[in-house]
Write a protein that holds these residues in place. Structure first.
Motif, PDB file in Angstrom:
ATOM      1  N   THR A  56       0.837  -1.265  -0.151  1.00 21.45           N
ATOM      2  CA  THR A  56       0.015   0.183  -0.065  1.00 21.45           C
ATOM      3  C   THR A  56       0.807   1.136  -0.040  1.00 21.45           C
ATOM      4  O   THR A  56       0.351   2.211   0.509  1.00 21.45           O
ATOM      5  CB  THR A  56      -0.928  -0.062   1.320  1.00 21.45           C
ATOM      6  OG1 THR A  56      -0.199  -0.128   2.395  1.00 21.45           O
ATOM      7  CG2 THR A  56      -1.984  -1.336   1.181  1.00 21.45           C
ATOM      8  N   SER A  57       2.127   1.020  -0.438  1.00 22.98           N
ATOM      9  CA  SER A  57       3.046   2.207  -0.620  1.00 22.98           C
ATOM     10  C   SER A  57       2.519   3.218  -1.485  1.00 22.98           C
ATOM     11  O   SER A  57       1.591   2.901  -2.369  1.00 22.98           O
ATOM     12  CB  SER A  57       4.257   1.907  -1.021  1.00 22.98           C
ATOM     13  OG  SER A  57       4.351   1.420  -2.172  1.00 22.98           O
ATOM     14  N   LYS A  58       2.902   4.554  -1.113  1.00 23.65           N
ATOM     15  CA  LYS A  58       2.189   5.702  -2.415  1.00 23.65           C
ATOM     16  C   LYS A  58       2.749   5.469  -3.716  1.00 23.65           C
ATOM     17  O   LYS A  58       3.871   4.967  -3.988  1.00 23.65           O
ATOM     18  CB  LYS A  58       2.575   6.966  -1.650  1.00 23.65           C
ATOM     19  CG  LYS A  58       1.714   7.466  -0.452  1.00 23.65           C
ATOM     20  CD  LYS A  58       1.986   8.770   0.029  1.00 23.65           C
ATOM     21  CE  LYS A  58       3.540   8.759   0.420  1.00 23.65           C
ATOM     22  NZ  LYS A  58       3.799  10.158   0.860  1.00 23.65           N
ATOM     23  N   LEU A  59       1.746   5.778  -4.702  1.00 28.01           N
ATOM     24  CA  LEU A  59       2.054   5.794  -6.255  1.00 28.01           C
ATOM     25  C   LEU A  59       2.556   7.121  -6.448  1.00 28.01           C
ATOM     26  O   LEU A  59       1.790   7.974  -6.269  1.00 28.01           O
ATOM     27  CB  LEU A  59       1.223   5.290  -6.951  1.00 28.01           C
ATOM     28  CG  LEU A  59       0.953   3.625  -6.655  1.00 28.01           C
ATOM     29  CD1 LEU A  59      -0.235   3.090  -6.975  1.00 28.01           C
ATOM     30  CD2 LEU A  59       1.881   2.850  -7.728  1.00 28.01           C
ATOM     31  N   ALA A  60       3.352   7.183  -7.395  1.00 20.79           N
ATOM     32  CA  ALA A  60       3.500   8.752  -8.009  1.00 20.79           C
ATOM     33  C   ALA A  60       2.467   9.103  -8.978  1.00 20.79           C
ATOM     34  O   ALA A  60       1.700   8.174  -9.516  1.00 20.79           O
ATOM     35  CB  ALA A  60       4.788   8.652  -8.818  1.00 20.79           C
ATOM     36  N   ALA A  61       2.210  10.451  -9.231  1.00 22.46           N
ATOM     37  CA  ALA A  61       1.200  10.697 -10.296  1.00 22.46           C
ATOM     38  C   ALA A  61       1.153   9.976 -11.488  1.00 22.46           C
ATOM     39  O   ALA A  61       2.167   9.884 -11.892  1.00 22.46           O
ATOM     40  CB  ALA A  61       1.187  12.343 -10.458  1.00 22.46           C
ATOM     41  N   GLY A  62       0.017   9.613 -11.974  1.00 23.10           N
ATOM     42  CA  GLY A  62      -0.108   8.946 -13.266  1.00 23.10           C
ATOM     43  C   GLY A  62       0.360   7.466 -13.238  1.00 23.10           C
ATOM     44  O   GLY A  62       0.271   6.799 -14.174  1.00 23.10           O
ATOM     45  N   LYS A  63       0.732   6.885 -12.034  1.00 20.57           N
ATOM     46  CA  LYS A  63       0.860   5.592 -11.852  1.00 20.57           C
ATOM     47  C   LYS A  63      -0.278   4.664 -11.260  1.00 20.57           C
ATOM     48  O   LYS A  63      -0.966   5.146 -10.394  1.00 20.57           O
ATOM     49  CB  LYS A  63       2.047   5.157 -10.728  1.00 20.57           C
ATOM     50  CG  LYS A  63       3.438   5.901 -11.378  1.00 20.57           C
ATOM     51  CD  LYS A  63       3.923   5.325 -12.599  1.00 20.57           C
ATOM     52  CE  LYS A  63       5.364   5.812 -12.938  1.00 20.57           C
ATOM     53  NZ  LYS A  63       5.862   4.925 -14.153  1.00 20.57           N
ATOM     54  N   ALA A  64      -0.037   3.387 -11.632  1.00 22.42           N
ATOM     55  CA  ALA A  64      -0.979   2.452 -11.009  1.00 22.42           C
ATOM     56  C   ALA A  64      -0.202   1.099 -10.643  1.00 22.42           C
ATOM     57  O   ALA A  64       0.988   0.928 -11.226  1.00 22.42           O
ATOM     58  CB  ALA A  64      -2.188   1.930 -11.937  1.00 22.42           C
TER      59      ALA A  64
END
Length: 273
Positions: free
Chosen positions: A128-136
Motif C-alpha cells: 500500500t505504498s504511495k504511487l507517483a502521479a499517473g501511476k497504478a
C-alpha cells in the motif's frame, strides 16, 4: 448468512480471539497498531467454517468469497478450516498455527490449493505504498493448482516460470498495456495479446485459484484505492467474486502479462453477496 453478517462475526471473533500482544513495559502496555485483514476462500467445492484461536469466525464460507476488510490487533493467530458444521473439534481441512498479523499492515489470507492440489493457507502482505502521479500498481498471485507460465513482450519472455504460491508486481503508467502469456518453456500462447486497463492510484491484485486438472480455474480480483497522495490510515478497497474464462487458462494471466511488460517483483475487499 449474508457476507456482511459473516464479516461482522469475523471481526467480533478475531477481536475476542487475539493472542496477547507484547508484554507491558512498567505499568503501561506498548501501544500497537491494528492490521487490515481479509480472507479469500480459494478451495473449490468446499463450503467451510473458519476458526481463529478456537473461536468460530466464518460459517458457511463458500468458494470464491473474498471478505470485507477487518481491523485486527497485531499478533499471532492459530487458524483452522473445517467442513461446514463440523465444529471446532472437527477434522481440519486446512490448519496453520502462529500466522503473524503485523501491526499496521494490509494482509490477505488465502485458503487455496498448492501446486500438488493440497489445501494450504498463505498470508500475503499487500503493498500500500504511495504511487507517483499517473501511476497504478498491478499485483498477480498464483494460488491455483496449475502449471507455471512465462510472460512475453514482443514475443520474447520477460519473466519465466511463475509458480504457486509466488507473486509478481509492478508500478505502471495508468492506462492500457499489452502482452501475451505462454505455457512455461513453450511457445504455446495461453492468452493474448491482452489489453489491461489500470486506474491511477490503485493496486489491482489478481488471484488465480482452483485446479487446472479439475477444470475449475477461476479469478478473484481485489482493488486497493487511495494510494496516490498521502491517505490517512491503511487504505481499504473493493473487489469481486471469482470469474472464469472458458478454454482452461484463467483470465488473470492476461493481467499478469501487463505487470511484467516493464518488470517483475517479488491482499481491502468487499465480496458481492
Amino acid at each position: 448468512m449474508s457476507v456482511r453478517r459473516i464479516t461482522a462475526l469475523t471481526a467480533a471473533g478475531l477481536l475476542a480471539a487475539a493472542l496477547p500482544l507484547a508484554a507491558a513495559t512498567g505499568a503501561q502496555a506498548r501501544p500497537t497498531a491494528d492490521a487490515t485483514v481479509s480472507v479469500l476462500h480459494g478451495v473449490p467445492g468446499a463450503t467451510v467454517d473458519v476458526y481463529a484461536n478456537g473461536k468460530a469466525l466464518l460459517t458457511d464460507f463458500k468458494p470464491g468469497t473474498l471478505t470485507d476488510p477487518l481491523k485486527l490487533p497485531e499478533g499471532e493467530y492459530d487458524l483452522k478450516v473445517t467442513a461446514a458444521g463440523a465444529g471446532a473439534g472437527g477434522a481440519a481441512v486446512i490448519q496453520a498455527n502462529d500466522v503473524a498479523v503485523p501491526g499496521g499492515a494490509n494482509v490477505t489470507v488465502v485458503a487455496h490449493l498448492n501446486a500438488a492440489g493440497k489445501p494450504v493457507l498463505t498470508p500475503f502482505v499487500n503493498d500500500t505504498s504511495k504511487l507517483a502521479a499517473g501511476k497504478a500498481r498491478l499485483t498477480v498471485r498464483h494460488t491455483a493448482a496449475a502449471p507455471a507460465v512465462d510472460v512475453r513482450a514482443g514475443g520474447k519472455p520477460v519473466f519465466e516460470g511463475l509458480t504457486n504460491p509466488k507473486e509478481v508486481k509492478a508500478d505502471l503508467p495508468a492506462g492500457t498495456v499489452k502482452a501475451d502469456v505462454v505455457l512455461a518453456g513453450t511457445s504455446t500462447v495461453a492468452i493474448g495479446p491482452a489489453d489491461v486497463n489500470l486506474k491511477e492510484g490503485t493496486n489491482t491484485i489478481v488471484y488465480a485459484w482452483g485446479s487446472a486438472s479439475g477444470k475449475n480455474l477461476k479469478l478473484a480480483v481485489q482493488s486497493i484505492s487511495g494510494l496516490h497522495g498521502n491517505p490517512s490510515g491503511v487504505p481499504g478497497g473493493t473487489g469481486g467474486q471469482a470469474a472464469q474464462q472458458d478454454g482452461g487458462m484463467p483470465v488473470w494471466i492476461g493481467l499478469l502479462a501487463g505487470a511484467l511488460v516493464v518488470g517483475a517483483g517479488v491482499t481491502v475487499v468487499r465480496a458481492r453477496s
